[in-house]
Design a protein around this motif. Structure first.
Motif, short mmCIF file in Angstrom:
data_model
loop_
_atom_site.label_atom_id
_atom_site.label_comp_id
_atom_site.label_asym_id
_atom_site.label_seq_id
_atom_site.Cartn_x
_atom_site.Cartn_y
_atom_site.Cartn_z
N THR A 45 24.62 -5.73 -11.48
CA THR A 45 23.43 -5.04 -10.97
C THR A 45 23.39 -3.63 -11.56
O THR A 45 23.77 -2.66 -10.90
N PRO A 46 22.91 -3.49 -12.79
CA PRO A 46 23.05 -2.22 -13.51
C PRO A 46 22.06 -1.12 -13.14
O PRO A 46 22.30 0.03 -13.45
N GLN A 47 20.93 -1.44 -12.53
CA GLN A 47 19.93 -0.43 -12.14
C GLN A 47 19.48 0.40 -13.35
O GLN A 47 19.45 1.64 -13.27
N LEU A 48 19.12 -0.24 -14.46
CA LEU A 48 18.71 0.48 -15.67
C LEU A 48 17.22 0.77 -15.62
O LEU A 48 16.40 -0.14 -15.54
N PRO A 49 16.83 2.04 -15.70
CA PRO A 49 15.42 2.42 -15.58
C PRO A 49 14.65 2.28 -16.90
O PRO A 49 15.23 2.36 -17.98
N ASN A 50 13.34 2.07 -16.76
CA ASN A 50 12.41 2.09 -17.90
C ASN A 50 12.90 1.20 -19.05
O ASN A 50 13.09 1.65 -20.17
N VAL A 51 13.12 -0.09 -18.74
CA VAL A 51 13.60 -1.04 -19.74
C VAL A 51 12.50 -1.28 -20.76
O VAL A 51 11.38 -1.64 -20.42
N TRP A 52 12.85 -1.09 -22.03
CA TRP A 52 11.88 -1.24 -23.11
C TRP A 52 12.02 -2.59 -23.80
O TRP A 52 11.04 -3.20 -24.21
N LYS A 53 13.27 -3.10 -23.92
CA LYS A 53 13.50 -4.34 -24.66
C LYS A 53 14.76 -5.01 -24.14
O LYS A 53 15.72 -4.33 -23.78
N VAL A 54 14.76 -6.35 -24.13
CA VAL A 54 15.94 -7.13 -23.77
C VAL A 54 16.09 -8.25 -24.79
O VAL A 54 15.13 -8.98 -25.06
N SER A 55 17.29 -8.39 -25.34
CA SER A 55 17.61 -9.49 -26.25
C SER A 55 18.73 -10.30 -25.61
O SER A 55 19.74 -9.74 -25.19
N SER A 56 18.56 -11.62 -25.55
CA SER A 56 19.54 -12.47 -24.87
C SER A 56 20.76 -12.79 -25.72
O SER A 56 21.78 -13.20 -25.19
N GLY A 57 20.67 -12.59 -27.04
CA GLY A 57 21.79 -12.97 -27.90
C GLY A 57 22.08 -14.45 -27.78
O GLY A 57 21.16 -15.26 -27.59
N ASP A 58 23.34 -14.82 -27.82
CA ASP A 58 23.73 -16.23 -27.72
C ASP A 58 23.98 -16.61 -26.27
O ASP A 58 25.01 -17.20 -25.92
N ASN A 59 23.04 -16.24 -25.38
CA ASN A 59 23.20 -16.43 -23.94
C ASN A 59 21.89 -16.86 -23.29
O ASN A 59 20.83 -16.40 -23.68
N ARG A 60 22.01 -17.70 -22.28
CA ARG A 60 20.88 -17.95 -21.37
C ARG A 60 21.04 -16.94 -20.25
O ARG A 60 22.15 -16.80 -19.70
N ILE A 61 19.97 -16.24 -19.90
CA ILE A 61 20.07 -15.21 -18.88
C ILE A 61 18.94 -15.31 -17.87
O ILE A 61 17.88 -15.87 -18.15
#
Length: 94
Positions: A45-61
């Motif tokens: 539960t990272p609580q990261l503000p103002n997320v601009w981009k997310v890349s899953s890499g070699d993972n299902r998330i």
């Protein structure tokens, strides 16, 4: 949120140095100025503000951006082109 996150408190997920690897979950936040990477299955539960981009890499998330559940398959990327300034409240690597 309980549907996404199991009751168990055990989690092997960990934050890691991104380096040049592309197989980690990678989150750009603070409008893209900061980057954080995660590896291994589990929940955080990272609580990261103002997320601009997310890349899953070699993972299902699965994650909660604000109050919205979002699922991503391996090698997927989402970008906040609408400037929604969403907070990443929970991230699960499956």
């Amino acid at each position: 949120m309980t549907a996404l996150l199991p009751v168990s408190s055990a989690a092997a997920i960990n934050q890691t140095d991104c380096g040049t690897r592309t197989d980690f979950v990678k989150v750009w936040y603070d409008g893209g100025d900061q980057v954080m990477c995660f590896a291994n299955a589990g929940i955080v539960t990272p609580q990261l503000p103002n997320v601009w981009k997310v890349s899953s890499g070699d993972n299902r998330i699965q994650m909660f951006l604000n109050n919205e559940p979002v699922s991503m398959e391996k090698w997927s990327t989402i970008v906040d082109i609408e400037g929604l300034n969403q907070t990443l409240y929970a991230l699960q690597i499956l």
